[in-house]
Design a protein around this motif. Structure first.
Motif, mmCIF file in Angstrom:
data_model
loop_
_atom_site.group_PDB
_atom_site.id
_atom_site.type_symbol
_atom_site.label_atom_id
_atom_site.label_comp_id
_atom_site.label_asym_id
_atom_site.label_seq_id
_atom_site.Cartn_x
_atom_site.Cartn_y
_atom_site.Cartn_z
ATOM 1 N N GLY A 125 -37.685 -17.777 -5.960
ATOM 2 C CA GLY A 125 -37.867 -19.185 -5.601
ATOM 3 C C GLY A 125 -37.323 -20.081 -6.700
ATOM 4 O O GLY A 125 -37.027 -19.617 -7.816
ATOM 5 N N SER A 126 -37.199 -21.364 -6.376
ATOM 6 C CA SER A 126 -36.654 -22.267 -7.394
ATOM 7 C C SER A 126 -37.713 -22.633 -8.433
ATOM 8 O O SER A 126 -37.372 -23.069 -9.530
ATOM 9 C CB SER A 126 -36.049 -23.515 -6.756
ATOM 10 N N SER A 127 -38.992 -22.437 -8.122
ATOM 11 C CA SER A 127 -40.035 -22.778 -9.100
ATOM 12 C C SER A 127 -39.898 -21.956 -10.392
ATOM 13 O O SER A 127 -39.878 -22.533 -11.487
ATOM 14 C CB SER A 127 -41.431 -22.611 -8.481
ATOM 15 N N TYR A 178 -39.191 -36.209 3.728
ATOM 16 C CA TYR A 178 -40.393 -36.929 3.299
ATOM 17 C C TYR A 178 -40.225 -38.437 3.449
ATOM 18 O O TYR A 178 -39.117 -38.953 3.300
ATOM 19 C CB TYR A 178 -40.666 -36.651 1.817
ATOM 20 N N TYR A 206 -43.231 -31.119 -11.498
ATOM 21 C CA TYR A 206 -42.358 -31.263 -12.672
ATOM 22 C C TYR A 206 -43.136 -31.455 -13.982
ATOM 23 O O TYR A 206 -42.868 -30.765 -14.969
ATOM 24 C CB TYR A 206 -41.373 -32.418 -12.502
ATOM 25 N N ASN A 214 -33.225 -35.014 -9.360
ATOM 26 C CA ASN A 214 -33.575 -34.368 -8.097
ATOM 27 C C ASN A 214 -33.117 -35.249 -6.934
ATOM 28 O O ASN A 214 -33.650 -36.342 -6.752
ATOM 29 C CB ASN A 214 -35.104 -34.148 -8.054
ATOM 30 N N LEU A 219 -37.076 -23.283 -12.433
ATOM 31 C CA LEU A 219 -37.405 -24.470 -13.242
ATOM 32 C C LEU A 219 -38.125 -24.060 -14.519
ATOM 33 O O LEU A 219 -37.854 -24.578 -15.605
ATOM 34 C CB LEU A 219 -38.279 -25.430 -12.426
ATOM 35 N N SER A 244 -35.566 -21.697 0.075
ATOM 36 C CA SER A 244 -36.796 -22.088 0.777
ATOM 37 C C SER A 244 -36.573 -23.149 1.837
ATOM 38 O O SER A 244 -36.999 -22.996 2.984
ATOM 39 C CB SER A 244 -37.811 -22.647 -0.219
ATOM 40 N N LYS A 245 -35.955 -24.249 1.444
ATOM 41 C CA LYS A 245 -35.907 -25.429 2.308
ATOM 42 C C LYS A 245 -34.769 -25.318 3.307
ATOM 43 O O LYS A 245 -34.939 -25.492 4.494
ATOM 44 C CB LYS A 245 -35.728 -26.691 1.459
ATOM 45 N N ASP A 295 -32.304 -30.397 -9.936
ATOM 46 C CA ASP A 295 -32.989 -29.658 -8.880
ATOM 47 C C ASP A 295 -32.326 -30.026 -7.558
ATOM 48 O O ASP A 295 -32.499 -31.141 -7.060
ATOM 49 C CB ASP A 295 -34.477 -30.040 -8.889
ATOM 50 N N TYR A 334 -41.357 -35.031 -8.255
ATOM 51 C CA TYR A 334 -41.987 -33.894 -7.577
ATOM 52 C C TYR A 334 -43.221 -33.515 -8.415
ATOM 53 O O TYR A 334 -43.121 -33.358 -9.636
ATOM 54 C CB TYR A 334 -40.978 -32.753 -7.492
ATOM 55 N N ASN A 394 -37.923 -35.230 -3.613
ATOM 56 C CA ASN A 394 -39.306 -35.119 -3.200
ATOM 57 C C ASN A 394 -40.091 -35.985 -4.207
ATOM 58 O O ASN A 394 -39.905 -35.791 -5.417
ATOM 59 C CB ASN A 394 -39.742 -33.652 -3.306
ATOM 60 N N ARG A 443 -39.574 -16.327 -1.124
ATOM 61 C CA ARG A 443 -39.519 -16.539 -2.563
ATOM 62 C C ARG A 443 -38.165 -16.088 -3.151
ATOM 63 O O ARG A 443 -38.052 -15.034 -3.767
ATOM 64 C CB ARG A 443 -40.681 -15.835 -3.304
ATOM 65 N N VAL A 491 -32.594 -28.387 -4.595
ATOM 66 C CA VAL A 491 -33.182 -27.518 -3.579
ATOM 67 C C VAL A 491 -33.113 -28.127 -2.173
ATOM 68 O O VAL A 491 -33.137 -27.397 -1.179
ATOM 69 C CB VAL A 491 -34.624 -27.140 -4.020
ATOM 70 N N TYR A 492 -32.963 -29.486 -2.090
ATOM 71 C CA TYR A 492 -32.850 -30.113 -0.765
ATOM 72 C C TYR A 492 -31.403 -30.389 -0.364
ATOM 73 O O TYR A 492 -31.176 -31.074 0.639
ATOM 74 C CB TYR A 492 -33.681 -31.406 -0.711
HETATM 75 C C1 LIG Z 1 -38.194 -30.793 -5.442
HETATM 76 C C2 LIG Z 1 -38.681 -29.396 -5.301
HETATM 77 N N1 LIG Z 1 -38.251 -28.478 -6.172
HETATM 78 C C3 LIG Z 1 -38.684 -27.202 -6.123
HETATM 79 C C4 LIG Z 1 -39.573 -26.790 -5.144
HETATM 80 C C5 LIG Z 1 -40.037 -25.366 -5.138
HETATM 81 O O1 LIG Z 1 -39.482 -24.648 -4.078
HETATM 82 P P1 LIG Z 1 -39.416 -23.058 -4.063
HETATM 83 O O2 LIG Z 1 -40.098 -22.534 -5.254
HETATM 84 O O3 LIG Z 1 -40.060 -22.651 -2.777
HETATM 85 O O4 LIG Z 1 -37.945 -22.732 -4.075
HETATM 86 C C6 LIG Z 1 -40.044 -27.722 -4.203
HETATM 87 C C7 LIG Z 1 -41.032 -27.314 -3.192
HETATM 88 O O5 LIG Z 1 -41.613 -28.107 -2.483
HETATM 89 C C8 LIG Z 1 -39.575 -29.049 -4.282
HETATM 90 O O6 LIG Z 1 -39.980 -29.984 -3.416
#
Ligand SMILES: Cc1ncc(COP(=O)(O)O)c(C=O)c1O
Length: 385
Positions: free
Chosen positions: A93-95, A313, A122, A165, A98, A226-227, A197, A119, A169, A235, A199-200
């Motif tokens: 996952g991207s978490s 969102y 962060y 980002n 980060l 994920s998104k 970031d 987000y 988000n 993950r 991810v979107y």
């Molecule tokens: C801006 C942003 N970054 C990272 C994530 C983490 O996503 P994931 O760990 O599922 O890739 C999210 C999840 O909501 C997000 O909104």
């Protein structure tokens, strides 16, 4: 004893609301940022085939070479940038991506600049590294788009990293390539490293996505499946690392994460190879939902002073409702049966807001809107000023 770091870590309100909402019957969920689409069938099939073929052991901690290569080709295809597979580290996952980026960059006391709203997770990533958070205000009047001049006043020799980002988000804001280029160049001038970031990406309704890698190699670019591919529970994500940092990032990954799940990585390869058509349909569906919800907010008598250009969102101002944003979230949940996330989790500039996610079906959004309108009919809205 619980560490000070753990004590400073704040809960993730969207997940708290979800837990509460799950204990109540008949709730429309607008609190979590989780696609309601199914993972593309080709992805599932590839992962199942990999499982059956016995791909169940550890992989290299940087990820399977075929997946890293597919990610490198994705940058070339989508953005026309040359990113060597050597700079790609695959994560669960991207978490975790980060966390790897901040763990590699930030020493105790180092300054990390974020936008506010941000987000919700962060600040907690920065806290895990004992970094210091500075914020740049964003406002609905500017569509929550960053103003490079405001960043220029905050990013200086003290700044270690600048976190960007877009689509964002919790606002859904996007910004143009000139703004991104300006932000990258002012980070560069201050000798700060950009963490972008993305991810979107892929969920931008008007205009094109641009990666920070179009403007610099000296950026950590975080992304994931994920998104875009509706793969939250798989993950799987990645981070593109500046050339001089790969070994250090890998050391942390080796020790703390070992690797992303083996067969899941095979699903990721299939997603990158076959996912683009799926994405066109998904984007169109989200755009229709956004347009619907944006117009409904006005019907409710609440204020939304901008139109989000991406992600899924809306940050809706609820200062006209009695009480604060937590009271408003309680009211939405208990009186309307609609779960929404209170804004304070996303920073002081979201304090008077609720975040609504439209990653839910058109029917559920219509139901939510009807319920909210009905519940608000009995409430006296009072302007705060
Ligand atoms: C801006 C942003 N970054 C990272 C994530 C983490 O996503 P994931 O760990 O599922 O890739 C999210 C999840 O909501 C997000 O909104």
């Amino acid at each position: 004893m619980v560490s000070e770091r753990a004590t400073r870590t704040t809960p993730f309100a969207a997940m708290d609301v979800l837990e509460r909402a799950n204990r109540i019957d008949d709730v429309v969920h607008l609190e979590v940022g989780e696609p309601d689409f199914e993972t593309p069938a080709a992805v599932t099939e590839a992962a199942v085939a990999a499982l059956r073929a016995g791909e169940t052991g550890y992989t290299s901690s940087k990820g399977k070479p075929e997946l890293r290569q597919a990610i490198s080709e994705y940058y070339d295809r989508r953005y026309g940038v040359d990113v060597s597979a050597d700079r790609v580290v695959v994560t669960s996952g991207s978490s975790p991506a980060l966390l790897l980026a901040f763990s590699t960059l930030v020493d105790p006391g180092d300054e990390v600049v974020l936008t506010d709203p941000y987000y919700a997770c962060y600040p907690n990533f920065v806290r895990q590294c004992d970094g210091r958070i500075e914020t740049v205000d964003l406002s609905a009047d500017d569509g929550f788009r960053p103003d490079p001049d405001a960043f220029a006043r905050t990013v200086d020799a003290e700044t270690e990293a600048l976190l960007l980002n877009a689509p964002a988000n919790p606002t859904g804001a996007v910004y143009d390539d000139d703004t991104l280029a300006d932000l990258v160049s002012l980070a560069d001038a201050a000798d700060a490293t950009v963490v972008s970031d993305e991810v979107y990406h892929g969920l931008t309704y008007d205009g094109e996505d641009h990666t920070a890698l179009e403007y610099t190699d000296d950026a950590f670019v975080v992304d994931g499946f994920s998104k875009r591919f509706a793969m939250t529970g798989w993950r799987l994500g990645w981070v593109v690392v500046p050339p001089g940092y790969v070994d250090h990032v890998n050391r942390i990954a080796q020790n703390t994460l070992i690797c992303a799940p083996n067969f899941v990585q095979s699903g990721g390869i299939a997603a990158l190879e076959s996912g683009e058509d799926f994405l066109d349909d998904v984007r169109e569906t989200y755009r229709e939902r956004r347009d619907f919800l944006v117009s409904e907010v006005e019907e409710w008598g609440l204020s939304l002073d901008y139109t989000p250009g991406g992600a899924y969102y809306l940050l809706v101002d609820v200062s006209d409702l009695p009480g604060d944003a937590f009271d408003a979230a309680d009211f939405f949940l208990e009186e309307a049966g609609v779960a929404a996330t209170p804004g304070p989790d996303f920073g002081s500039n979201a304090e008077d807001c609720l975040r609504l996610s439209y990653a839910n079906s058109a029917e559920q959004l219509a139901e939510a809107s009807e319920r909210i309108q009905e519940a608000l009919a009995d409430v006296e809205l009072h302007p705060a000023d």
